[in-house]
Enzyme design. Sequence first.
Site, mmCIF file in Angstrom:
data_model
loop_
_atom_site.group_PDB
_atom_site.id
_atom_site.type_symbol
_atom_site.label_atom_id
_atom_site.label_comp_id
_atom_site.label_asym_id
_atom_site.label_seq_id
_atom_site.Cartn_x
_atom_site.Cartn_y
_atom_site.Cartn_z
ATOM 1 N N ASP A 1 -6.765 14.058 -24.964
ATOM 2 C CA ASP A 1 -6.795 12.721 -24.593
ATOM 3 C C ASP A 1 -6.370 11.850 -25.782
ATOM 4 O OD1 ASP A 1 -7.613 10.010 -23.862
ATOM 5 O OD2 ASP A 1 -9.460 10.556 -23.516
ATOM 6 N N TYR B 1 0.876 -1.024 0.027
ATOM 7 C CA TYR B 1 -0.231 -0.018 0.074
ATOM 8 C C TYR B 1 0.955 1.204 0.044
ATOM 9 C CZ TYR B 1 -4.954 0.348 0.491
ATOM 10 O OH TYR B 1 -6.565 0.430 0.163
ATOM 11 N N ARG C 1 -2.953 -2.235 -18.444
ATOM 12 C CA ARG C 1 -4.086 -1.281 -18.410
ATOM 13 C C ARG C 1 -4.057 -0.462 -17.240
ATOM 14 N NH1 ARG C 1 -8.114 -2.712 -21.506
ATOM 15 N NH2 ARG C 1 -9.595 -1.932 -20.006
ATOM 16 N N LYS D 1 -3.019 -0.003 -25.127
ATOM 17 C CA LYS D 1 -3.465 0.544 -26.774
ATOM 18 C C LYS D 1 -1.828 0.561 -27.377
ATOM 19 C CE LYS D 1 -7.869 2.827 -25.595
ATOM 20 N NZ LYS D 1 -7.815 3.283 -24.118
ATOM 21 N N GLU E 1 -0.602 4.920 -0.493
ATOM 22 C CA GLU E 1 -1.067 6.332 -0.662
ATOM 23 C C GLU E 1 -0.094 7.186 -0.486
ATOM 24 O OE1 GLU E 1 -4.487 6.256 2.056
ATOM 25 O OE2 GLU E 1 -5.769 4.734 0.893
ATOM 26 N N THR F 1 -4.267 6.578 -21.692
ATOM 27 C CA THR F 1 -4.119 5.134 -21.143
ATOM 28 C C THR F 1 -2.673 4.601 -21.266
ATOM 29 O OG1 THR F 1 -4.909 4.219 -23.272
ATOM 30 C CG2 THR F 1 -6.740 4.430 -21.391
#
Length: 476
Positions: A222, A67, A257, A251, A69, A248
């Site tokens: 984008d 973790y 992803r 692609k 954060e 992203t």
Amino acid sequence: MSAQAIPVPNDFNKVLYAPLAEVDPEVAQIIEDETWRQFSGLELIASENLTSLATMEANGSILTNKYSEGLPGARYYGGNEHIDRLENLCRERALKAFDLDPKVWGVNVQPYSGSTANFATFTALLEPQDRIMGLGLPDGGHLTHGYYTAKKKISASSIYFQSFPYQVDPKTGYIDYERLATNANLFKPRMIICGGSAYPRDWDYAKLAATAKQHSALLMADIAHISGLVAAKVQNNPFEFCDVVTTTTHKTLRGPRAGMIFFRKDKDPEAEAKINAAVFPACQGGPHNNTIAGIATALRQVSSPEFKEYAAAVIKNSQALGAKLLSYGYKLQTEGSANHLVLWDLRPLGLTGSKIEKICDLAHITINKNAVAGDTSAMVPGGVRIGASALTSRSMGPADMEQVATFLHRAIEISQVLQKEAGSKLLKDFVAKATTGEGEGRKLIEQLAGDVQAFATRFPLPGVPDSSKIQRPAGH
């Protein structure tokens, strides 16, 4: 000090050390089935690609346990010294991949997807009910750019912001920049969004920047679909004109992803703090460190000369595929392609994208139904979207793409036979005839499926060290 034997795990912990095939044979079988599907078929969905073995190893690593954060040097958990190194490395590689000056541009590599990257950007830079303009979904835009219908606000961007879509010229299929500028004069947007999910041409960022400047609007690109092509400098460069760029990481970038947000630091000294706070804690929780590792590995590959060759090959393959379809007399949006995809208008044939998608699935060709300019319903799209990225990753060239186009031509011919045999234009009757019916159409599907598999299995599958060892699962 002499080495000591590590004790055997307790019985209740043994499951933590056993391989997947032993612990969960059902999931292991699904993975085998999907491996065969990818190897034995033709992946033509424009938003998909086939990533590398190294990227998959990083993405499936022990980093999934941690973790983290917050940001490097400012975490809400301890034990992040190696995760900090990883995220800093990923950010450095992201800027390098797009040839960006770190004094001018910053990047956040934590978004879980392109959609969350977009909404985090809106959260950071806009106020609720601010006005945005993006390419309409039926014209090749993306849901997250403010799409709504007359009856419903579809995406969060249309719920929380006022959206006015711009369009392509219905005659040419190209972005209508003049009409966009005229509508911007009326709408007064706070942000103009460039980029799409089914637009087969490059973007004129200079024209969009001029329109945005007239209204003191932000310009956001984008580039989720074309980011690999932008990094390889085979598409126009949005970083020359835009305030923020999202993407992203799969692609054409060929990573795992996820998403990224690039932001200019020289124009707005608060941009970095705004973007980072919008990603976490405003829009999502702790970053997926295993995925960030996969992104970092993919970005290292993006900076290589080989990737630039790959990106150029993607465009050549897309153009070869489009040219072959045109030679059969089919209608393509913009009459071809200048990037990784073609948008095929099936309406002159009396067919829908839903029907062709289904027939291609039965023949081991994966495409997706897609709206084309002029469609009145996104639920009954008049076209299909076809991408060349994944097959280029399988080492196919222009001649191979012409063969793929021939398979697609056969799928059209089969669909026309099935539609006649069904005696109805309803999708359910068409599918029933294709899957369980007796007749010529069903036999033709089986023949095409066999030919496609024989062709596809000649090419290696990225991520698999030896594709010859991929076995057809029982029942396939």
